[in-house]
Motif scaffolding. Sequence first.
Motif, mmCIF file in Angstrom:
data_model
loop_
_atom_site.group_PDB
_atom_site.id
_atom_site.type_symbol
_atom_site.label_atom_id
_atom_site.label_comp_id
_atom_site.label_asym_id
_atom_site.label_seq_id
_atom_site.Cartn_x
_atom_site.Cartn_y
_atom_site.Cartn_z
ATOM 1 N N ARG A 14 12.308 -5.141 5.117
ATOM 2 C CA ARG A 14 12.661 -3.794 5.590
ATOM 3 C C ARG A 14 11.526 -2.813 5.319
ATOM 4 N N TYR A 15 10.895 -2.965 4.159
ATOM 5 C CA TYR A 15 9.776 -2.072 3.854
ATOM 6 C C TYR A 15 8.621 -2.316 4.826
ATOM 7 N N VAL A 16 8.288 -3.583 5.063
ATOM 8 C CA VAL A 16 7.197 -3.897 5.992
ATOM 9 C C VAL A 16 7.487 -3.304 7.365
ATOM 10 N N ARG A 17 8.703 -3.474 7.837
ATOM 11 C CA ARG A 17 9.062 -2.948 9.150
ATOM 12 C C ARG A 17 8.948 -1.426 9.183
ATOM 13 N N SER A 18 9.284 -0.774 8.082
ATOM 14 C CA SER A 18 9.205 0.687 8.037
ATOM 15 C C SER A 18 7.773 1.184 8.128
ATOM 16 N N GLN A 19 6.819 0.307 7.841
ATOM 17 C CA GLN A 19 5.404 0.674 7.888
ATOM 18 C C GLN A 19 4.746 0.337 9.229
ATOM 19 N N GLN A 20 5.514 -0.229 10.143
ATOM 20 C CA GLN A 20 4.952 -0.652 11.422
ATOM 21 C C GLN A 20 5.137 0.399 12.500
ATOM 22 N N SER A 21 4.172 0.428 13.423
ATOM 23 C CA SER A 21 4.312 1.271 14.596
ATOM 24 C C SER A 21 5.359 0.668 15.525
ATOM 25 N N GLU A 22 5.842 1.454 16.464
ATOM 26 C CA GLU A 22 6.805 0.940 17.442
ATOM 27 C C GLU A 22 6.189 -0.192 18.254
ATOM 28 N N GLU A 23 4.917 -0.079 18.561
ATOM 29 C CA GLU A 23 4.231 -1.133 19.326
ATOM 30 C C GLU A 23 4.207 -2.438 18.540
ATOM 31 N N ARG A 24 3.913 -2.354 17.244
ATOM 32 C CA ARG A 24 3.870 -3.551 16.406
ATOM 33 C C ARG A 24 5.263 -4.151 16.256
ATOM 34 N N GLN A 25 6.276 -3.311 16.116
ATOM 35 C CA GLN A 25 7.641 -3.792 15.978
ATOM 36 C C GLN A 25 8.112 -4.550 17.213
ATOM 37 N N ALA A 26 7.568 -4.222 18.364
ATOM 38 C CA ALA A 26 7.991 -4.859 19.605
ATOM 39 C C ALA A 26 7.310 -6.205 19.835
ATOM 40 N N GLN A 27 6.347 -6.557 19.008
ATOM 41 C CA GLN A 27 5.592 -7.799 19.171
ATOM 42 C C GLN A 27 6.131 -8.877 18.227
ATOM 43 N N PRO A 28 5.875 -10.150 18.546
ATOM 44 C CA PRO A 28 6.296 -11.225 17.634
ATOM 45 C C PRO A 28 5.693 -11.030 16.246
ATOM 46 N N TYR A 29 6.497 -11.329 15.226
ATOM 47 C CA TYR A 29 6.052 -11.107 13.856
ATOM 48 C C TYR A 29 6.709 -12.132 12.948
ATOM 49 N N ALA A 30 5.899 -12.776 12.087
ATOM 50 C CA ALA A 30 6.406 -13.814 11.184
ATOM 51 C C ALA A 30 6.846 -13.196 9.865
ATOM 52 N N THR A 31 8.096 -13.419 9.499
ATOM 53 C CA THR A 31 8.636 -12.998 8.211
ATOM 54 C C THR A 31 8.956 -14.268 7.425
ATOM 55 N N VAL A 32 8.180 -14.522 6.404
ATOM 56 C CA VAL A 32 8.130 -15.835 5.760
ATOM 57 C C VAL A 32 8.809 -15.823 4.403
ATOM 58 N N GLN A 33 9.664 -16.808 4.192
ATOM 59 C CA GLN A 33 10.200 -17.082 2.859
ATOM 60 C C GLN A 33 9.438 -18.244 2.257
ATOM 61 N N TRP A 34 8.805 -17.998 1.121
ATOM 62 C CA TRP A 34 8.065 -19.015 0.385
ATOM 63 C C TRP A 34 9.066 -19.662 -0.566
ATOM 64 N N GLY A 35 9.759 -20.706 -0.084
ATOM 65 C CA GLY A 35 10.939 -21.161 -0.797
ATOM 66 C C GLY A 35 10.933 -22.625 -1.177
ATOM 67 N N GLN A 36 12.068 -23.058 -1.715
ATOM 68 C CA GLN A 36 12.244 -24.453 -2.115
ATOM 69 C C GLN A 36 13.664 -24.899 -1.800
ATOM 70 N N LEU A 37 13.752 -25.970 -1.055
ATOM 71 C CA LEU A 37 15.028 -26.604 -0.774
ATOM 72 C C LEU A 37 15.323 -27.644 -1.850
ATOM 73 N N GLU A 38 16.594 -27.963 -1.993
ATOM 74 C CA GLU A 38 16.975 -28.952 -3.002
ATOM 75 C C GLU A 38 16.627 -30.364 -2.552
#
Length: 283
Positions: free
Chosen positions: A212-236
Amino acid sequence: MKFGIAIPNCHGDYADIHLVTQVAHEAEEAGWDGFFLWDHIGDKWGDEVGDPWVMLAAMAMRTQQIKLGTMVTPVTRRRPWKLAREVATLDHLSNGRIILGVGSGGGIEYVNYHEAADSKTYGERLDEALEILTLLWSGEHISYEGQYYQLDNVRHLPRPVQLPHVPIWVGGVWPNKKPMRRAARWDGVVPIGKALSFTQQMTPEQVGECFRYVRSQQSEERQAQPYATVQWGQLEGKDRGYDAALVSAYEEVGTNWWIENITWERGSLQEIRAFIQQGPPIR
């Protein structure tokens, strides 16, 4: 949701280029969407270190569709023009499958090699380097006069396959805001929780707050483009239903890439192969 694997390029058999290349092939066969390498050169976690760029070239020759890249490259430890050539060449070799994960880096890989090690300037140097990368990938004649880098009338051809440039995902420690503001300007964000060990991960609530913070820092043009939101995680890796439910919890807060964080603390690469061969929990 897309699923990737990230492994070290160091420590025991994680530095074995033959094994890593084979495992990347197996990951593609199992249905993973991406395979990523750490980018270290002289490591505090073991003497065995494989060059990630040579490894990625070998992986590109053994795979057809899976995304490949670094997670992440400390750009300020590299000359941006050399990195631009390497990434563009890999993008052609892989037919447009490269993703460049970036970060500011630091620590012994700067100090022990007598690289510039002023942590106060890492972010500023990274910002200049990223600008140079995209200018060089434009294929135009460029000159650049920055505080840390200067170029005079240079041109890089061929351009990468992916236009206008190879996707750039920015890594950083959350809740630090500065790297997240940088990530908002590029093509993806890879947050890592502050003070977490290799076997821990951010909660869905923390990840959602970061996105949400990252999105709040983006321009409307950037928000309309594809964007990767990554979870650096671990599955069991034992109960597919449990893993699917875990992934869904992160998807609900905006995650669109799950990068499975694999290190020697979970076993050698040989030992972790069976987990990778299972494939992701949701297809």
